[in-house]
Write a protein that holds these residues in place. Structure first.
Motif, PDB file in Angstrom:
ATOM      1  N   LEU A  46       0.828  -1.213   0.000  1.00 28.53           N
ATOM      2  CA  LEU A  46       0.000   0.000   0.000  1.00 28.53           C
ATOM      3  C   LEU A  46       0.859   1.260   0.000  1.00 28.53           C
ATOM      4  N   LEU A  47       1.948   1.242   0.765  1.00 31.69           N
ATOM      5  CA  LEU A  47       2.853   2.393   0.786  1.00 31.69           C
ATOM      6  C   LEU A  47       3.507   2.616  -0.575  1.00 31.69           C
ATOM      7  N   ILE A  48       3.913   1.529  -1.219  1.00 33.26           N
ATOM      8  CA  ILE A  48       4.531   1.643  -2.555  1.00 33.26           C
ATOM      9  C   ILE A  48       3.517   2.191  -3.560  1.00 33.26           C
ATOM     10  N   LEU A  49       2.312   1.647  -3.515  1.00 30.34           N
ATOM     11  CA  LEU A  49       1.253   2.106  -4.412  1.00 30.34           C
ATOM     12  C   LEU A  49       0.934   3.584  -4.176  1.00 30.34           C
ATOM     13  N   GLY A  50       0.838   3.973  -2.912  1.00 26.26           N
ATOM     14  CA  GLY A  50       0.580   5.372  -2.584  1.00 26.26           C
ATOM     15  C   GLY A  50       1.694   6.277  -3.070  1.00 26.26           C
ATOM     16  N   GLY A  51       2.934   5.842  -2.900  1.00 24.47           N
ATOM     17  CA  GLY A  51       4.079   6.627  -3.380  1.00 24.47           C
ATOM     18  C   GLY A  51       4.072   6.760  -4.884  1.00 24.47           C
ATOM     19  N   ALA A  52       3.766   5.686  -5.577  1.00 21.23           N
ATOM     20  CA  ALA A  52       3.706   5.723  -7.040  1.00 21.23           C
ATOM     21  C   ALA A  52       2.605   6.676  -7.500  1.00 21.23           C
ATOM     22  N   PHE A  53       1.457   6.631  -6.825  1.00 27.40           N
ATOM     23  CA  PHE A  53       0.350   7.517  -7.170  1.00 27.40           C
ATOM     24  C   PHE A  53       0.751   8.979  -6.958  1.00 27.40           C
ATOM     25  N   ALA A  54       1.447   9.252  -5.861  1.00 26.64           N
ATOM     26  CA  ALA A  54       1.877  10.618  -5.570  1.00 26.64           C
ATOM     27  C   ALA A  54       2.860  11.118  -6.629  1.00 26.64           C
ATOM     28  N   VAL A  55       3.782  10.264  -7.049  1.00 25.33           N
ATOM     29  CA  VAL A  55       4.757  10.645  -8.080  1.00 25.33           C
ATOM     30  C   VAL A  55       4.032  10.896  -9.398  1.00 25.33           C
ATOM     31  N   ARG A  56       3.115  10.008  -9.744  1.00 28.72           N
ATOM     32  CA  ARG A  56       2.356  10.150 -11.000  1.00 28.72           C
ATOM     33  C   ARG A  56       1.566  11.462 -11.003  1.00 28.72           C
ATOM     34  N   SER A  57       0.937  11.759  -9.874  1.00 32.23           N
ATOM     35  CA  SER A  57       0.160  12.998  -9.776  1.00 32.23           C
ATOM     36  C   SER A  57       1.055  14.225  -9.932  1.00 32.23           C
ATOM     37  N   ALA A  58       2.235  14.164  -9.323  1.00 30.61           N
ATOM     38  CA  ALA A  58       3.160  15.292  -9.410  1.00 30.61           C
ATOM     39  C   ALA A  58       3.664  15.480 -10.830  1.00 30.61           C
TER      40      ALA A  58
END
Length: 136
Positions: free
Chosen positions: A120-132
């Motif tokens: 979940l942390l990896i997925l959340g981090g990936a989502f945050a990077v994608r959004s940025a």
């Protein structure tokens, strides 16, 4: 009637191995020589170096006088369980320190929790990077 001397295990004796707490094993007897270190004619280093083993050979090789041998009675605290002493030439290795079961249980729970949360942390981090990246 004299009481029986305390019997020490080797693992217990070897914990007393520095100038502030120094025990020796000589001829099957255990001596707390901590308060004798400053008085020892050969210097405290000689006694500290004789810890963590049976110091009988070291003691005998020097050829101590009868008065020195008599003085040892002041520092005698008990006998060593000879079965607990490693054979000559075998390096002593202390037993492993096992943490209490409660701590092991705590780490097991923490490891399981990390296994569940890490994806979940990896997925959340990936989502945050994608959004940025998308905003740029």
């Amino acid at each position: 009637m004299a009481s029986k001397p305390k019997i020490y295990q080797f693992d217990e004796v070897v914990k007393h191995k520095d100038r502030y707490d120094c025990w020796l094993i000589i001829h099957g007897k255990v001596y707390d020589v901590t308060h004798f270190l400053d008085e020892h004619p050969g210097g405290e280093e000689v006694l500290v170096a004789a810890t963590e083993k049976d110091a009988t050979d070291d003691f005998d090789d020097v050829g101590h006088s009868s008065s020195a041998k008599e003085l040892m009675n002041r520092y005698y605290i008990g006998d060593i369980d000879v079965k607990s002493v490693p054979p000559p030439g075998k390096k002593y290795t202390p037993p492993p320190i096992n943490p209490p079961k409660a701590i092991n249980k705590y780490y097991a729970i923490l490891a399981k929790l990390l296994q569940l949360l890490l994806p979940l942390l990896i997925l959340g981090g990936a989502f945050a990077v994608r959004s940025a990246i998308k905003k740029d």
